[in-house]
Design a protein around this motif. Structure first.
Motif, PDB file in Angstrom:
ATOM      1  N   MET A   1       0.825  -1.191   0.000  1.00  0.00           N
ATOM      2  CA  MET A   1       0.000   0.000   0.000  1.00  0.00           C
ATOM      3  C   MET A   1       0.873   1.260   0.000  1.00  0.00           C
ATOM      4  SD  MET A   1      -3.052   1.037  -0.036  1.00  0.00           S
ATOM      5  CE  MET A   1      -4.175   2.253   0.470  1.00  0.00           C
ATOM      6  N   ALA A   2       1.917   1.282   0.829  1.00  0.00           N
ATOM      7  CA  ALA A   2       2.800   2.437   0.889  1.00  0.00           C
ATOM      8  C   ALA A   2       3.493   2.649  -0.445  1.00  0.00           C
ATOM      9  CB  ALA A   2       3.825   2.265   2.009  1.00  0.00           C
ATOM     10  N   ALA A   3       3.881   1.539  -1.106  1.00  0.00           N
ATOM     11  CA  ALA A   3       4.541   1.656  -2.408  1.00  0.00           C
ATOM     12  C   ALA A   3       3.586   2.245  -3.443  1.00  0.00           C
ATOM     13  CB  ALA A   3       5.045   0.293  -2.866  1.00  0.00           C
ATOM     14  N   MET A   4       2.311   1.860  -3.381  1.00  0.00           N
ATOM     15  CA  MET A   4       1.322   2.381  -4.324  1.00  0.00           C
ATOM     16  C   MET A   4       1.106   3.880  -4.110  1.00  0.00           C
ATOM     17  SD  MET A   4      -2.485   0.998  -5.064  1.00  0.00           S
ATOM     18  CE  MET A   4      -2.392   0.039  -6.552  1.00  0.00           C
ATOM     19  N   LEU A   5       1.071   4.295  -2.848  1.00  0.00           N
ATOM     20  CA  LEU A   5       0.911   5.718  -2.546  1.00  0.00           C
ATOM     21  C   LEU A   5       2.120   6.514  -3.015  1.00  0.00           C
ATOM     22  CD1 LEU A   5      -0.703   5.555   1.004  1.00  0.00           C
ATOM     23  CD2 LEU A   5      -1.805   6.176  -1.141  1.00  0.00           C
ATOM     24  N   LEU A   6       3.307   5.948  -2.834  1.00  0.00           N
ATOM     25  CA  LEU A   6       4.528   6.618  -3.293  1.00  0.00           C
ATOM     26  C   LEU A   6       4.503   6.753  -4.803  1.00  0.00           C
ATOM     27  CD1 LEU A   6       7.302   7.830  -2.748  1.00  0.00           C
ATOM     28  CD2 LEU A   6       8.237   5.519  -2.837  1.00  0.00           C
ATOM     29  N   LEU A   7       4.114   5.682  -5.503  1.00  0.00           N
ATOM     30  CA  LEU A   7       4.035   5.729  -6.958  1.00  0.00           C
ATOM     31  C   LEU A   7       3.024   6.787  -7.400  1.00  0.00           C
ATOM     32  CD1 LEU A   7       4.735   4.664  -9.765  1.00  0.00           C
ATOM     33  CD2 LEU A   7       2.958   2.940  -9.449  1.00  0.00           C
ATOM     34  N   ALA A   8       1.873   6.841  -6.753  1.00  0.00           N
ATOM     35  CA  ALA A   8       0.856   7.834  -7.098  1.00  0.00           C
ATOM     36  C   ALA A   8       1.389   9.250  -6.894  1.00  0.00           C
ATOM     37  CB  ALA A   8      -0.403   7.616  -6.266  1.00  0.00           C
ATOM     38  N   ALA A   9       2.132   9.483  -5.818  1.00  0.00           N
ATOM     39  CA  ALA A   9       2.706  10.804  -5.552  1.00  0.00           C
ATOM     40  C   ALA A   9       3.741  11.159  -6.614  1.00  0.00           C
ATOM     41  CB  ALA A   9       3.340  10.839  -4.161  1.00  0.00           C
ATOM     42  N   MET A  10       4.533  10.175  -7.024  1.00  0.00           N
ATOM     43  CA  MET A  10       5.540  10.437  -8.057  1.00  0.00           C
ATOM     44  C   MET A  10       4.877  10.763  -9.382  1.00  0.00           C
ATOM     45  SD  MET A  10       8.334   7.484  -7.006  1.00  0.00           S
ATOM     46  CE  MET A  10       8.792   7.216  -8.676  1.00  0.00           C
ATOM     47  N   LEU A  11       3.792  10.037  -9.722  1.00  0.00           N
ATOM     48  CA  LEU A  11       3.096  10.289 -10.977  1.00  0.00           C
ATOM     49  C   LEU A  11       2.462  11.666 -10.993  1.00  0.00           C
ATOM     50  CD1 LEU A  11       1.367   6.867 -11.636  1.00  0.00           C
ATOM     51  CD2 LEU A  11       3.219   7.879 -12.958  1.00  0.00           C
ATOM     52  N   ALA A  12       1.986  12.133  -9.850  1.00  0.00           N
ATOM     53  CA  ALA A  12       1.329  13.438  -9.781  1.00  0.00           C
ATOM     54  C   ALA A  12       2.281  14.554 -10.180  1.00  0.00           C
ATOM     55  CB  ALA A  12       0.782  13.673  -8.380  1.00  0.00           C
ATOM     56  N   ALA A  13       3.567  14.381  -9.889  1.00  0.00           N
ATOM     57  CA  ALA A  13       4.542  15.425 -10.173  1.00  0.00           C
ATOM     58  C   ALA A  13       5.305  15.167 -11.470  1.00  0.00           C
ATOM     59  CB  ALA A  13       5.532  15.525  -9.014  1.00  0.00           C
ATOM     60  N   ALA A  14       5.089  14.004 -12.077  1.00  0.00           N
ATOM     61  CA  ALA A  14       5.857  13.606 -13.250  1.00  0.00           C
ATOM     62  C   ALA A  14       5.224  14.092 -14.540  1.00  0.00           C
ATOM     63  CB  ALA A  14       5.983  12.085 -13.279  1.00  0.00           C
ATOM     64  N   ALA A  15       6.025  14.040 -15.571  1.00  0.00           N
ATOM     65  CA  ALA A  15       5.546  14.279 -16.927  1.00  0.00           C
ATOM     66  C   ALA A  15       5.753  12.973 -17.681  1.00  0.00           C
ATOM     67  CB  ALA A  15       6.334  15.410 -17.573  1.00  0.00           C
ATOM     68  N   PRO A  16       4.959  12.712 -18.694  1.00  0.00           N
ATOM     69  CA  PRO A  16       5.136  11.457 -19.423  1.00  0.00           C
ATOM     70  C   PRO A  16       6.482  11.424 -20.151  1.00  0.00           C
ATOM     71  CG  PRO A  16       3.573  12.870 -20.562  1.00  0.00           C
ATOM     72  CD  PRO A  16       3.895  13.529 -19.252  1.00  0.00           C
ATOM     73  N   SER A  17       7.027  10.228 -20.290  1.00  0.00           N
ATOM     74  CA  SER A  17       8.232  10.049 -21.095  1.00  0.00           C
ATOM     75  C   SER A  17       7.867  10.363 -22.544  1.00  0.00           C
ATOM     76  CB  SER A  17       8.730   8.609 -20.982  1.00  0.00           C
ATOM     77  OG  SER A  17       7.797   7.728 -21.596  1.00  0.00           O
ATOM     78  N   ALA A  18       8.861  10.550 -23.379  1.00  0.00           N
ATOM     79  CA  ALA A  18       8.604  10.815 -24.800  1.00  0.00           C
ATOM     80  C   ALA A  18       7.838   9.657 -25.426  1.00  0.00           C
ATOM     81  CB  ALA A  18       9.919  11.057 -25.536  1.00  0.00           C
ATOM     82  N   THR A  19       8.142   8.438 -25.006  1.00  0.00           N
ATOM     83  CA  THR A  19       7.441   7.257 -25.530  1.00  0.00           C
ATOM     84  C   THR A  19       5.983   7.269 -25.106  1.00  0.00           C
ATOM     85  OG1 THR A  19       9.491   5.990 -25.459  1.00  0.00           O
ATOM     86  CG2 THR A  19       7.456   4.727 -25.558  1.00  0.00           C
ATOM     87  N   ASP A  20       5.728   7.535 -23.814  1.00  0.00           N
ATOM     88  CA  ASP A  20       4.349   7.609 -23.343  1.00  0.00           C
ATOM     89  C   ASP A  20       3.604   8.771 -23.986  1.00  0.00           C
ATOM     90  OD1 ASP A  20       3.722   5.415 -21.798  1.00  0.00           O
ATOM     91  OD2 ASP A  20       4.239   6.353 -19.895  1.00  0.00           O
ATOM     92  N   GLU A  21       4.271   9.911 -24.128  1.00  0.00           N
ATOM     93  CA  GLU A  21       3.623  11.064 -24.758  1.00  0.00           C
ATOM     94  C   GLU A  21       3.120  10.707 -26.150  1.00  0.00           C
ATOM     95  OE1 GLU A  21       5.383  14.979 -26.666  1.00  0.00           O
ATOM     96  OE2 GLU A  21       5.252  15.208 -24.484  1.00  0.00           O
ATOM     97  N   ALA A  22       3.974  10.085 -26.956  1.00  0.00           N
ATOM     98  CA  ALA A  22       3.577   9.692 -28.311  1.00  0.00           C
ATOM     99  C   ALA A  22       2.442   8.664 -28.266  1.00  0.00           C
ATOM    100  CB  ALA A  22       4.780   9.133 -29.072  1.00  0.00           C
ATOM    101  N   ALA A  23       2.524   7.704 -27.345  1.00  0.00           N
ATOM    102  CA  ALA A  23       1.486   6.675 -27.231  1.00  0.00           C
ATOM    103  C   ALA A  23       0.149   7.284 -26.803  1.00  0.00           C
ATOM    104  CB  ALA A  23       1.925   5.599 -26.246  1.00  0.00           C
ATOM    105  N   ILE A  24       0.189   8.268 -25.903  1.00  0.00           N
ATOM    106  CA  ILE A  24      -1.031   8.952 -25.453  1.00  0.00           C
ATOM    107  C   ILE A  24      -1.703   9.652 -26.635  1.00  0.00           C
ATOM    108  CG2 ILE A  24      -1.868  10.925 -24.103  1.00  0.00           C
ATOM    109  CD1 ILE A  24       0.333  10.102 -21.984  1.00  0.00           C
ATOM    110  N   PHE A  25      -0.942  10.448 -27.368  1.00  0.00           N
ATOM    111  CA  PHE A  25      -1.519  11.177 -28.501  1.00  0.00           C
ATOM    112  C   PHE A  25      -2.047  10.216 -29.573  1.00  0.00           C
ATOM    113  CE2 PHE A  25       0.888  14.978 -26.985  1.00  0.00           C
ATOM    114  CZ  PHE A  25      -0.191  15.845 -26.928  1.00  0.00           C
ATOM    115  N   LYS A  26      -1.303   9.164 -29.855  1.00  0.00           N
ATOM    116  CA  LYS A  26      -1.752   8.199 -30.874  1.00  0.00           C
ATOM    117  C   LYS A  26      -3.026   7.494 -30.432  1.00  0.00           C
ATOM    118  CE  LYS A  26       2.739   7.560 -32.987  1.00  0.00           C
ATOM    119  NZ  LYS A  26       3.904   6.686 -33.180  1.00  0.00           N
ATOM    120  N   ALA A  27      -3.123   7.117 -29.150  1.00  0.00           N
ATOM    121  CA  ALA A  27      -4.336   6.458 -28.647  1.00  0.00           C
ATOM    122  C   ALA A  27      -5.541   7.395 -28.713  1.00  0.00           C
ATOM    123  CB  ALA A  27      -4.118   5.968 -27.216  1.00  0.00           C
ATOM    124  N   ALA A  28      -5.298   8.705 -28.635  1.00  0.00           N
ATOM    125  CA  ALA A  28      -6.372   9.691 -28.735  1.00  0.00           C
ATOM    126  C   ALA A  28      -6.716  10.007 -30.193  1.00  0.00           C
ATOM    127  CB  ALA A  28      -5.984  10.974 -28.001  1.00  0.00           C
ATOM    128  N   GLY A  29      -5.950   9.438 -31.126  1.00  0.00           N
ATOM    129  CA  GLY A  29      -6.227   9.656 -32.545  1.00  0.00           C
ATOM    130  C   GLY A  29      -5.483  10.820 -33.168  1.00  0.00           C
TER     131      GLY A  29
END
Length: 156
Positions: A1-29
């Motif tokens: 549970m603590a690890a999941m909360l830490l991951l959630a906190a890290m994601l809140a402050a993070a930006a997507p990687s270049a790979t994720d950014e491209a995948a996000i835009f492509k999935a949105a069309g």
């Protein structure tokens, strides 16, 4: 549970990687045009008000330990008085991105009002004083009610 909360906190402050950014835009069309991502919905109507695709939100919205993304594209000519369209995407357990909902309007999550799987309700703002609020039912985003400033209102 603590690890999941830490991951959630890290994601809140993070930006997507270049790979994720491209995948996000492509999935949105979206497709890449030079340095910009465009949905194609506003092609030929870009004008001065046009704003290419942007990842407005990148964080774990529903508390499942995986990021979600809200992508927006803006154009008064293309999207009318609201001037924007959004796409909500979630990262699946297998690492792929899935588009969940796309509407003309401004996405605003209502954390005090939750649907299934920890998803906050989703208010879709625009001109006027009474906005649709959707809830995740486990399969799709379904119209739940209409609200303005947290109070129910009559459908416009």
């Amino acid at each position: 549970m603590a690890a999941m909360l830490l991951l959630a906190a890290m994601l809140a402050a993070a930006a997507p990687s270049a790979t994720d950014e491209a995948a996000i835009f492509k999935a949105a069309g979206f497709k890449k045009h030079g340095a910009s991502w465009k949905s194609g919905e506003c092609e030929g109507m870009e004008g001065e008000s046009y704003q290419p695709g942007t990842i407005e939100t990148y964080k774990d919205i529903n508390g499942d330990g995986r990021p979600e993304a809200v992508v927006t594209e803006g154009s008064g000519i293309c999207y009318g008085n609201t001037g924007t369209r959004f796409w909500l995407l979630t990262k699946e357990p297998n690492g792929t991105w899935k588009s969940m909902i796309s509407e003309i309007g401004i996405a605003e999550f209502v954390p005090s009002n939750k649907g299934r799987a920890g998803w906050p309700s989703l208010s879709i703002g625009g001109p006027g004083f009474c906005f649709p609020v959707y809830r995740w039912n486990g399969r799709v985003w379904q119209l739940y009610t209409f609200e303005y400033e947290g109070k129910r209102c009559k459908k416009p």
